[in-house]
Design an enzyme around this catalytic site. Sequence first.
Site, PDB file in Angstrom:
ATOM      1  CD  GLU A 144      -3.124   1.203   0.061  1.00 55.32           C
ATOM      2  OE1 GLU A 144      -3.413  -0.313   0.085  1.00 55.32           O
ATOM      3  OE2 GLU A 144      -3.197   2.339  -0.458  1.00 55.32           O
ATOM      4  N   GLY A 202      12.990  20.674   2.134  1.00 56.15           N
ATOM      5  CA  GLY A 202      12.460  19.357   2.568  1.00 56.15           C
ATOM      6  C   GLY A 202      12.041  18.647   1.686  1.00 56.15           C
ATOM      7  CE  LYS A 220       5.239   7.532  -5.198  1.00 57.30           C
ATOM      8  NZ  LYS A 220       5.297   8.696  -4.891  1.00 57.30           N
TER       9      LYS A 220
END
Lengths: 331, 166
Positions: A144, A202, A220
Amino acid sequence: MTDIVIAGFGTVGQGFAEVLAHTSPGLREQFGPLRLVGAFDSRSYAYDTNGLDPVALLESKAAGRVGKRDIPGTSRELLDEMDYDILVEVTPTDIGDGGSGMGHILSALGAGRHVITCNKGPLSLRFQELEGLATRRGAMLRFEGSVGGAMPIIHVAKDIMAGEDITSIKGILNGTCNFILHRMGNEGLPFQQALREAQQLGYAEADPTYDIEGVDSACKVAILSNAIFGRDVTVHDVMRVGISSVTDEAIALAREQGQVLRLIGEVGQSRLEVAPRLVPIGHPLAIGGTLNIAQIDAKFSGPITVAGRGAGRMETASAILSDLMTILRAQ
Amino acid sequence: MRLNVDLQLRDIPGELINALEPLSEVDANIAGVVHHHDWVKGDRIGVNITFDICNQKQLDLLLAKWKQCGVEVVRMGSVFKTYDVEYVLVGPVSPTILENLLDEVKTMTSLASVDIKYTASQDFQRRAAYVSGTVLEESDLDVIDEFFHRRTDEIGLLLIRGGVGR
């Protein structure tokens, strides 16, 4: 008793160790104790069949090493020697050959052990082979956190929407790119300045190529295509265009027409791509900031939208915990 | 096909249902019904109906049914459903390049309308053009996407497609 090994003790591995240290009494009551028996990074390891203290491991890592012992030989050989039930594989993504993560997953599944991973490399290169191995060995492969961090897209599409005819999935699958495009659109910043801002906050790596050229999103897309649509594709099959050529003028022109630009990953009947796209202002995918969002289109339900934080220590650890619950419930 | 018709109905209760029932009998899908109380002609009033019907045979059957139940068709016309296309092209794009591309598109698709807007930057690499238009055939959406993808790649332009909400 369920014994767990964490392969990769970086940000996500440490986040999951923290989750293990704070599991609720209700969880332990329902599934029995969860015991961390092993953890390693690229240099050192800790292993104790009687269980390790996750908090002590985190302190040790903060001081420089996961464990006192250096890894002898390869990390796969080390893993082969360990006795455990579930491998949490969170080493860095390598889309060349899957990196060490590929060996870890093959080792675990080959021995019939369950695997939870967020490592996009193996999943976007040899997905069906790994799924096939898991099935043959009676193990579960859960992932997941590999797409969208805490955004529960795989569980929703595979389990909750089981039986539906899913026709396409479109979404923002990389928070770094979305932050940059959002800042360019909202503040009129040029690309380089928005990128520098993302790096200072960041959100972007020192070498941002992987994000801004769409490689991360393409991984993905390949995983979604394999997992949800049952295809056998790799990251290299995904048509990919990044955002580094998007100009402030293009964004301003789109805005005049009531549109924003977003890096959209799309899996459809005939499409497998990552590219900057025009999205109407007000459309769910026109979302700003670093969130990930995906729209699943299905024959009966119509579009269903899921959103969440796409990365981060505890967000990804939350996705791993969700996979862990799925495995424990199935046992 | 989508059609739009003006009907004259007797101004008595139940006459609208009388006109609509034949549509469902031939599996037509009604998209809109508008009463025109100002279109009065003797004892008849006007109604405008837009509907989708699958073929000419079904349409002929519908017209026969309407004639049989006393519904008068005073006008019938086609309504063309259109599909939107839109792109942003980024890089050294000029009116000449775009006109040539669109001329090619017109020869291979049902492009019905097109509108172009440019930015006016002196820096060619930052320049952008917004192209929007409509096509009459849904299948042309993929044809135009593929064409623009191939040609902009050859020219060295970044292509940004629309159609996310499609």
